[in-house]
Design an enzyme around this catalytic site. Sequence first.
Site, PDB file in Angstrom:
ATOM      1  N   GLU A  54       0.828  -1.201   0.000  1.00 15.18           N
ATOM      2  CA  GLU A  54       0.000   0.000   0.000  1.00 15.18           C
ATOM      3  C   GLU A  54       0.868   1.260   0.000  1.00 15.18           C
ATOM      4  OE1 GLU A  54      -3.517   1.843   2.920  1.00 15.18           O
ATOM      5  OE2 GLU A  54      -2.230   0.199   3.607  1.00 15.18           O
ATOM      6  N   LYS A 123      -9.219   3.008  -2.121  1.00 16.56           N
ATOM      7  CA  LYS A 123      -9.476   2.303  -0.861  1.00 16.56           C
ATOM      8  C   LYS A 123     -10.880   2.636  -0.361  1.00 16.56           C
ATOM      9  CE  LYS A 123      -7.210   1.422   3.612  1.00 16.56           C
ATOM     10  NZ  LYS A 123      -5.975   1.703   4.401  1.00 16.56           N
ATOM     11  N   CYS A 179      -5.684  -2.874   2.318  1.00 15.72           N
ATOM     12  CA  CYS A 179      -5.498  -2.995   3.768  1.00 15.72           C
ATOM     13  C   CYS A 179      -6.803  -3.159   4.553  1.00 15.72           C
ATOM     14  CB  CYS A 179      -4.696  -1.801   4.288  1.00 15.72           C
ATOM     15  SG  CYS A 179      -3.941  -2.126   5.913  1.00 15.72           S
TER      16      CYS A 179
END
Length: 694
Positions: A54, A123, A179
């Site tokens: 990330e 994200k 994540c």
Amino acid sequence: MTSRFFNLYSHHFARVAVAIPRIRVADPAYNVEQTIKLAQQAASEGAALVAFPELGLSAYTCDDLFHQRALLDACLEGLQTILAASRSLPLAIVIGMPLRVNHMLFNCAVAIAGGRVLGVVPKSYLPNYGEFYESRQFTPADCASVDQIDLFGETVPFGVNLLFEVANLPLLRFHLEICEDVWVPVPPSSFAALAGATVLVNLSASNVVVGKSGYRHQLVAQQSARCMAAYLYTSAGRGESTTDMAWDGQSLIYEKGELLAESERFSDESHIIFADVDLERLSTERMKATTFAQSARRHAAEVAAFRVVRFDLALPVEHTMPLARGIERFPYVPADRARRDERCTEVYNIQVQALIQRLASSGIQKVVIGVSGGLDSTHALLVCAKVMDRLKLPRTNILAYTMPGFATSERTLKQARDLMAAVGCSAQEIDIRPSCIQMLKDLGHPYSEGTPDYDITFENVQAGERTNHLFRLANFHNGIVIGTGDLSELALGWCTYGVGDHMSHYNVNASVPKTLISYLVRWVAETGTVVAEGQSQVLIDILDTEISPELVPGGAVSHGTDAKPAQSTQERIGPYELQDFNLFYTLRYGFKPSKVAFMAYSAWHDNAAGRWPDETGTRNQYDLDAIKRNLSIFLFRFFKTSQFKRSCVPNGPKVGNGGSLSPRGDWRAPSDSEATVWLDDLANIPDSSKGPPP
């Protein structure tokens, strides 16, 4: 054909990679250099996909530096550099970077291949608790107002609903999340899997604290298992700021709950991990588990929202590319000692519990069993002994009979006697030869007149007489006959129709393969579960005895306990260790013979990556010709000649996910089908002489 057979992509495997670069905070040029080096390494190893951590171009720990235009512009320049490098790399690259879209800043995963950006995924879930303050710098995906963006003059798909599919390897369809997305109750990847993604990729930074490593394993394992997918989890390593956090670089590759690869934690250098993912296995699992499709239907709106981005890769299918993934030679028997003991404990208790229920429901307290001194009847007797203990009944309620015939060896007869004594059952011996001679005489068989004609009738008369005695003894003593035939024998049809290794009142071994029975008996010997420690040698002796039906007289009758029997089962139908391998991948996954042979070669040839159960077993090796020869035997017997025997097997418990052959359970098939398509596929496999160099 030769090179393609020895290439993993030809059998629907895909080599994937997770890279953990050493980085510098807010130094995109350095980070890009590390990224390209690792991408080149992944390509040189034949990977089709490589994922990076990330925000890997900038570093995750830039904090308010993310609002500096100089850093954001440098990341875009770095992306251009990676795009240029990717033109000569035959793989998909997934990197993490900050990206401005319509006056908002997103934490993004960018998919690249062949010099172009395939798509950008922002994200979804931004953690803003504990040590995390992502909402200070970034905007969540659901705030985006567009589904495509302009990058370097090209229109690029943008959004969380993107799936990336390799057109010339369509089972490789991957999805990207970042994540925290997998730490929420319903991750975006769950819907992606329902929409057809077989590989789920998570670009994570993930700082380390005590206990987090184990939790990552649980999280990724469960998501890959639940989604019936492979899951690639990246993590940031050396170079991220340690102002308030630390980083271990733990990266994982799982396939349907099974760990395939894990990175070295706390490494000082850039490094990369690889795994060969079995895409066909994942597809087959979803096809067989029809509830997967039901779930997709119930989430039809979410599934329909996904967009598929297709692209080609120059996969190295024309080159020899051996499978790097470890294939266990004994798929029914874990190689790891602790897992194997756990497996034996569970299988044994399933068998015991099943027989307890059958006796309780029928109101019967006695069992009748034939004991030959061989493996299968030994294990069935051990199960019966534990059942009597659990029911608080005397072991003498086990009416065990050894019934020597014309070819019974001194060795197996002694083992049968010693075993029954060690178990403490009611042991009796019946010589079946007089009744067999009477039957042969009634048939007009030459043997009854003194001619040594050892034909199939001669063999089956003995098997039939033993079974007749057992059923009549059960009638007489108000008991039930316990079957001893195993899964391997049913698969190969290596049993006489309607007799003891085929027919019984209840068969505790019905879904246990021969290789696992061997380890179950050894486990009982080592643990003292049934037989006292001082009496366990008989079990070891039985394990060391060659498997034989002992129906044709030979050297063993006249030359003592060390003589070789006249009949060897494995010389006739192939080694059980190889046939159980063939059975597992044919029954469990329905793989084509060419793929089964490729996997067997990967596990069993001289330089194989497969593993042995660690402290026991011979170290046999099989070249491709031997694998083909025995697989041919298996395919013909399994698909062509044996189903009629499986269509009427007695009740018995299913013990494992390797499948059973009960017509009431995992396997329903016509008794008169052909084996042509399987044998034709096998015929296309090259000979060993055309194999790859060692």
